[in-house]
Design a protein around this motif. Structure first.
Motif, PDB file in Angstrom:
ATOM      1  N   VAL A  96      41.164  50.551  46.772  1.00  0.00           N
ATOM      2  CA  VAL A  96      42.379  50.050  46.146  1.00  0.00           C
ATOM      3  C   VAL A  96      43.396  49.695  47.232  1.00  0.00           C
ATOM      4  O   VAL A  96      43.560  50.411  48.216  1.00  0.00           O
TER       5      VAL A  96
ATOM      6  N   LEU B 285      38.002  54.101  47.140  1.00  0.00           N
ATOM      7  CA  LEU B 285      37.187  53.026  46.548  1.00  0.00           C
ATOM      8  C   LEU B 285      37.683  51.637  46.950  1.00  0.00           C
ATOM      9  O   LEU B 285      37.126  50.627  46.539  1.00  0.00           O
TER      10      LEU B 285
ATOM     11  N   LEU C  60      31.446  50.183  37.391  1.00  0.00           N
ATOM     12  CA  LEU C  60      32.434  50.275  36.331  1.00  0.00           C
ATOM     13  C   LEU C  60      31.930  49.504  35.117  1.00  0.00           C
ATOM     14  O   LEU C  60      31.523  48.342  35.223  1.00  0.00           O
TER      15      LEU C  60
ATOM     16  N   TYR D   7      40.848  49.006  38.751  1.00  0.00           N
ATOM     17  CA  TYR D   7      41.098  50.060  39.727  1.00  0.00           C
ATOM     18  C   TYR D   7      42.566  50.074  40.168  1.00  0.00           C
ATOM     19  O   TYR D   7      43.163  51.137  40.362  1.00  0.00           O
ATOM     20  N   GLN D   8      43.152  48.893  40.339  1.00  0.00           N
ATOM     21  CA  GLN D   8      44.552  48.820  40.765  1.00  0.00           C
ATOM     22  C   GLN D   8      45.468  49.415  39.699  1.00  0.00           C
ATOM     23  O   GLN D   8      46.405  50.171  39.997  1.00  0.00           O
TER      24      GLN D   8
ATOM     25  N   ALA E 158      44.623  51.592  37.430  1.00  0.00           N
ATOM     26  CA  ALA E 158      44.351  53.029  37.398  1.00  0.00           C
ATOM     27  C   ALA E 158      45.136  53.746  38.491  1.00  0.00           C
ATOM     28  O   ALA E 158      45.693  54.833  38.272  1.00  0.00           O
ATOM     29  N   PHE E 159      45.197  53.141  39.682  1.00  0.00           N
ATOM     30  CA  PHE E 159      45.937  53.725  40.789  1.00  0.00           C
ATOM     31  C   PHE E 159      47.425  53.834  40.454  1.00  0.00           C
ATOM     32  O   PHE E 159      48.064  54.871  40.680  1.00  0.00           O
TER      33      PHE E 159
ATOM     34  N   LEU F 191      40.857  56.887  44.333  1.00  0.00           N
ATOM     35  CA  LEU F 191      40.852  55.437  44.112  1.00  0.00           C
ATOM     36  C   LEU F 191      41.084  54.686  45.420  1.00  0.00           C
ATOM     37  O   LEU F 191      40.503  53.609  45.635  1.00  0.00           O
TER      38      LEU F 191
END
Length: 252
Positions: A250, A248, A200, A226-227, A229-230, A245
């Motif tokens: 999360v 990945l 990222l 990422y959190q 984005a989720f 995600l």
């Protein structure tokens, strides 16, 4: 069913993403308060008369206003009142036109810890009609200062799950400037632009358009991006993105 339960769980948790602005006007200019009541009731004739008789109202602000939770005063313009959640007011096209012709600053900001414009509030309300009216009159689609990460109206629309409002902003050249925004929009192609060789990139974590880009992201930074984005993906029913995600790592 799985994602419905997750979405319900988020809504009933401490992360309630429905904007609620409950206020009590205390004192202040009675003419301003009268104009506010006219806007809230969709009484365009009364508002027009007030603006003709008292032109200063176009640039007036609340002089004394308190809100639940001990927030600082939020001196609204009349355009903010028109866009204030839940918005969708009667005769909002005519009302916006009248206020702007009278001189109300279309990009005027709230005078408190955030500098939200009327377009920020219209986006938070999911009021597509008002969003289009404001943009047609020159509202800046990429103004920062929002209550969500000091972001743009697009962030507000995504955070509150207003997909149609987000699309209206995108159709008018709003910028997808970080990874969570792209996730909330279901734009896997744009998400990939923030990833290089499986890593990222620092630009993925920008909170607002002019935010400085970090030299590198710490492990904690990556987890937060990422959190977020989720969460944005779930709020906007982008479940394929949400599943990716999760893969990945999360934390659901």
């Amino acid at each position: 069913m799985r994602w419905s339960l997750i979405a319900i769980g988020i809504l009933v948790s401490g992360c309630d993403h429905t904007p609620t602005i409950t206020t009590n006007d205390v004192g202040g200019d009675p003419l301003f308060n009268k104009a506010v009541a006219a806007i809230q009731a969709g009484n365009f004739t009364e508002l027009s008369d007030l603006l003709k008789q008292h032109p200063y109202l176009a640039n007036a602000r609340d002089s004394q206003r308190s809100s639940q939770g001990g927030l600082k005063q939020q001196p609204r313009s009349l355009l903010h009142v028109l866009a204030e959640p839940p918005a969708h007011r009667l005769k909002r096209t005519q009302t916006a036109d009248a206020l702007i012709r009278a001189g109300c600053d279309i990009n005027g900001r709230l005078h408190y810890s955030h500098g939200e414009t009327p377009l920020h509030w219209a986006a938070s309300s999911g009021d597509v009609e008002l969003i289009m009216i404001l943009i047609q009159h020159g509202a800046s689609v990429d103004s920062d200062g929002g209550s969500i990460d000091r972001g743009t109206p697009l962030v507000n629309a995504i955070y509150y799950g207003h997909t149609a409002a987000a699309q209206a902003l995108l159709d008018n050249n709003a910028t997808i400037y970080n990874f969570p925004i792209a996730a909330g929009l279901g734009r896997a192609d744009v998400m990939q632009q923030f990833i290089h060789m499986g890593q990222l990139q620092p630009s993925a974590a920008k909170r607002y358009p002019s935010d400085s880009i970090k030299h590198s992201l710490s492990r904690s930074d990556v987890v937060k991006v990422y959190q977020k984005a989720f969460i944005y993906a779930v709020f906007n029913h982008q479940f394929t993105i949400a599943d990716d995600l999760l893969k990945l790592g999360v934390n659901i």
